[in-house]
Write a protein that holds these residues in place. Structure first.
Motif, PDB file in Angstrom:
ATOM      1  N   PHE A  39      -9.777  -5.871 -11.121  1.00  0.00           N
ATOM      2  CA  PHE A  39      -9.967  -5.829  -9.676  1.00  0.00           C
ATOM      3  C   PHE A  39      -9.383  -7.065  -9.009  1.00  0.00           C
ATOM      4  N   MET A  40      -9.675  -8.247  -9.550  1.00  0.00           N
ATOM      5  CA  MET A  40      -9.166  -9.470  -8.955  1.00  0.00           C
ATOM      6  C   MET A  40      -7.658  -9.585  -9.125  1.00  0.00           C
ATOM      7  N   GLU A  41      -7.136  -9.007 -10.200  1.00  0.00           N
ATOM      8  CA  GLU A  41      -5.683  -8.988 -10.371  1.00  0.00           C
ATOM      9  C   GLU A  41      -5.033  -8.112  -9.309  1.00  0.00           C
ATOM     10  N   SER A  42      -5.702  -7.003  -8.963  1.00  0.00           N
ATOM     11  CA  SER A  42      -5.178  -6.141  -7.908  1.00  0.00           C
ATOM     12  C   SER A  42      -5.224  -6.843  -6.557  1.00  0.00           C
ATOM     13  N   ILE A  43      -6.248  -7.669  -6.341  1.00  0.00           N
ATOM     14  CA  ILE A  43      -6.317  -8.460  -5.114  1.00  0.00           C
ATOM     15  C   ILE A  43      -5.123  -9.405  -5.036  1.00  0.00           C
ATOM     16  N   SER A  44      -4.755  -9.973  -6.166  1.00  0.00           N
ATOM     17  CA  SER A  44      -3.604 -10.880  -6.203  1.00  0.00           C
ATOM     18  C   SER A  44      -2.331 -10.146  -5.802  1.00  0.00           C
ATOM     19  N   LEU A  45      -2.194  -8.884  -6.240  1.00  0.00           N
ATOM     20  CA  LEU A  45      -1.020  -8.105  -5.876  1.00  0.00           C
ATOM     21  C   LEU A  45      -0.964  -7.871  -4.369  1.00  0.00           C
ATOM     22  N   VAL A  46      -2.106  -7.534  -3.781  1.00  0.00           N
ATOM     23  CA  VAL A  46      -2.152  -7.186  -2.364  1.00  0.00           C
ATOM     24  C   VAL A  46      -1.959  -8.405  -1.473  1.00  0.00           C
ATOM     25  N   ALA A 240      -1.342   4.730  10.070  1.00  0.00           N
ATOM     26  CA  ALA A 240      -1.840   3.395   9.742  1.00  0.00           C
ATOM     27  C   ALA A 240      -0.982   2.696   8.701  1.00  0.00           C
ATOM     28  N   ASN A 241       0.021   3.402   8.135  1.00  0.00           N
ATOM     29  CA  ASN A 241       0.858   2.870   7.065  1.00  0.00           C
ATOM     30  C   ASN A 241      -0.012   2.395   5.886  1.00  0.00           C
ATOM     31  N   ALA A 242       0.339   1.268   5.290  1.00  0.00           N
ATOM     32  CA  ALA A 242      -0.426   0.766   4.140  1.00  0.00           C
ATOM     33  C   ALA A 242      -1.495  -0.241   4.541  1.00  0.00           C
ATOM     34  N   MET A 243      -1.689  -0.432   5.852  1.00  0.00           N
ATOM     35  CA  MET A 243      -2.633  -1.448   6.307  1.00  0.00           C
ATOM     36  C   MET A 243      -4.060  -1.226   5.812  1.00  0.00           C
ATOM     37  N   PRO A 244      -4.589   0.007   5.806  1.00  0.00           N
ATOM     38  CA  PRO A 244      -5.965   0.177   5.301  1.00  0.00           C
ATOM     39  C   PRO A 244      -6.138  -0.306   3.869  1.00  0.00           C
ATOM     40  N   TYR A 245      -5.156  -0.026   3.009  1.00  0.00           N
ATOM     41  CA  TYR A 245      -5.273  -0.475   1.615  1.00  0.00           C
ATOM     42  C   TYR A 245      -5.167  -1.984   1.518  1.00  0.00           C
ATOM     43  N   MET A 246      -4.219  -2.570   2.241  1.00  0.00           N
ATOM     44  CA  MET A 246      -4.022  -4.015   2.190  1.00  0.00           C
ATOM     45  C   MET A 246      -5.264  -4.760   2.664  1.00  0.00           C
ATOM     46  N   PHE A 373      -1.367   2.234  -8.063  1.00  0.00           N
ATOM     47  CA  PHE A 373      -0.893   3.280  -7.168  1.00  0.00           C
ATOM     48  C   PHE A 373      -0.988   2.841  -5.708  1.00  0.00           C
ATOM     49  N   GLY A 374      -2.017   2.070  -5.365  1.00  0.00           N
ATOM     50  CA  GLY A 374      -2.092   1.509  -4.020  1.00  0.00           C
ATOM     51  C   GLY A 374      -1.000   0.486  -3.773  1.00  0.00           C
ATOM     52  N   SER A 375      -0.667  -0.279  -4.805  1.00  0.00           N
ATOM     53  CA  SER A 375       0.415  -1.260  -4.670  1.00  0.00           C
ATOM     54  C   SER A 375       1.752  -0.565  -4.428  1.00  0.00           C
ATOM     55  N   ILE A 378       1.994   0.079  -0.763  1.00  0.00           N
ATOM     56  CA  ILE A 378       2.395  -1.137  -0.055  1.00  0.00           C
ATOM     57  C   ILE A 378       3.876  -1.423  -0.290  1.00  0.00           C
ATOM     58  N   LEU A 379       4.303  -1.294  -1.535  1.00  0.00           N
ATOM     59  CA  LEU A 379       5.691  -1.578  -1.895  1.00  0.00           C
ATOM     60  C   LEU A 379       6.649  -0.694  -1.115  1.00  0.00           C
ATOM     61  N   ASN A 380       6.364   0.602  -1.100  1.00  0.00           N
ATOM     62  CA  ASN A 380       7.244   1.551  -0.407  1.00  0.00           C
ATOM     63  C   ASN A 380       7.243   1.302   1.093  1.00  0.00           C
ATOM     64  N   THR A 381       6.057   1.085   1.661  1.00  0.00           N
ATOM     65  CA  THR A 381       5.949   0.847   3.102  1.00  0.00           C
ATOM     66  C   THR A 381       6.671  -0.433   3.505  1.00  0.00           C
ATOM     67  N   THR A 382       6.499  -1.483   2.706  1.00  0.00           N
ATOM     68  CA  THR A 382       7.126  -2.766   3.025  1.00  0.00           C
ATOM     69  C   THR A 382       8.640  -2.678   2.944  1.00  0.00           C
TER      70      THR A 382
END
Length: 407
Positions: A39-46, A240-246, A373-375, A378-382
């Motif tokens: 979980f914390m590693e995923s936070i680092s990605l976001v 909302a694009n990827a903002m909710p996940y971020m 998958f959430g990353s 973000i990757l595609n949207t960015t």
């Protein structure tokens, strides 16, 4: 083209500075690296940070993103009052809010990592120094983001993009080693196949969703119809694009950083594993996370597409939507269509992000990849956002001549 090259050059310098900061480990005798859970590693990605080691930019954009959530809420409570405040005052107000959040998150991270910090023999001094370093890094990150928005390309998304791209090869290679090289089993091979298919399907769905939009035709009375290009109000399928996940994942990380701090001050929390509420390792925590994503999905949809501003602009310009009265009726019509699209976007987001998380509860081999998958969203949207910005800079001064050059 010249402006694009200039902005790209500044962005490269900003990225270089930020990457240096992510490799600056806290001073002293600290040699241990904190091995954060998935979980914390995923936070680092976001957030573009790195909670797997105590570096200068360990928190990344976490305080900045959390501050933006609270600032949007505060600003929405009294829009008229904030519209009368000058830009410099608003900037200092936002910076102060981000500073307070950075101090709280830094203190929480320092307390939870106190056993890994070995500057001095005194624990309180270690926590104080680490808090100062993390807070300074967070505010320096905010300055880099503002600088990139002013002279570079990509805004805050650029640092997140670089953080994801720099970690994806390592995550992918580690997953391949675990499933196919080191100790291959039937379950590990199946996990690899499922993740590979899921990534391909996710990228395909995200690309389709980001490119889809609902168009509301607009009639412009000041332009002759035979000469006018069809005008419409576009509403994305994922407004909302990827903002909710971020922002949602950042919001879920707050208890992980704050609760260790509260345990030191609140005796009844000691011995209670409250972090399970946001760990995304239980059904209740995943459901809570999805509810937060739904709320943020509707909220950011109205941030990106403001029906009140659109209806007011149409009314001031004399434009209108066919069979819809100007003013309040137009605002309600656009609001209704936006709610429909936001609902569809939320359903798609729930499927893309919720299914892997629920599968990871029963299939442990997928736990480390359930956040990826959430990353990808973000990757595609960015990438799409940065590409559009680069295209706009290239075509900025390249307009076709209206009249033929006969003189």
């Amino acid at each position: 083209m010249r402006e694009l090259i200039k902005r790209s050059f500044y962005s490269i310098i900003i990225i270089f500075i930020y990457e240096i900061g992510t490799h600056i480990i806290l001073p002293g005798y600290l040699v241990q690296a904190y091995q954060s859970p998935d979980f914390m590693e995923s936070i680092s990605l976001v957030t573009g940070g790195n909670l797997s080691r105590l570096s200068f930019f360990a928190l990344g954009l976490g305080p900045y993103m959390s501050g933006m959530i609270f600032w949007r809420v505060i600003q929405s409570l009294n829009k008229d009052r904030f519209s009368k405040i000058n830009d410099d005052t608003i900037y200092y107000m936002k910076a102060t809010l981000i500073l307070l959040i950075a101090m709280i998150q830094s203190l929480g991270l320092s307390v939870s990592m106190k056993n890994n910090i070995t500057f001095f023999s005194n624990t309180e001094l270690n926590i104080t120094l680490a808090t100062f370093v993390f807070t300074t890094g967070a505010m320096f990150t905010m300055w880099l983001v503002d600088l990139n928005m002013e002279v570079g390309i990509g805004g805050p998304s650029l640092l997140i993009l670089i953080g994801i791209l720099s970690r994806l090869p390592k995550i992918t290679w580690s997953f391949i080693q675990e499933t196919l090289i080191n100790h291959p089993t039937m379950n590990s091979v199946i996990s690899f196949v499922v993740v590979s298919i899921g990534i391909v399907l996710t990228i395909s769905v995200i690309s389709f969703v980001l490119g889809s939009e609902f168009r509301i035709p607009v009639t412009r009375i000041m332009i002759r119809n035979e000469l006018a290009v069809p005008t419409y109000i576009p509403i994305k399928l994922l407004p909302a694009n990827a903002m909710p996940y971020m922002f949602g994942l950042t919001f879920m990380a707050l208890p992980q950083l704050v609760i260790p701090l509260l345990k030191n001050w609140t005796p009844f929390l000691q011995g209670e594993d409250v972090t399970n509420l946001t760990s995304l390792k239980t059904v209740s925590s995943i459901c809570l996370y999805l509810i937060i994503l739904i709320i943020l999905g509707y909220g950011f949809a109205f941030v990106n597409v403001n029906p009140s501003e659109i209806s007011e602009d149409l009314l001031n310009n004399g434009d209108y939507i066919v069979d819809v009265l100007p003013g309040d009726d137009t605002r309600e019509y656009i609001t209704h269509k936006l709610m429909d699209m936001a609902t569809v976007g939320n359903v798609v987001t729930m499927l893309l992000l919720g299914i892997p998380l629920f599968m990871s509860l029963r299939w442990e081999e997928l736990s480390s990849f359930s956040y990826l998958f959430g990353s990808l969203l973000i990757l595609n949207t960015t990438i799409v956002s940065i590409t559009d910005q680069c295209r706009a800079l290239i075509e900025k001064n390249h307009y076709p001549s209206i009249l033929a050059n006969k003189f």
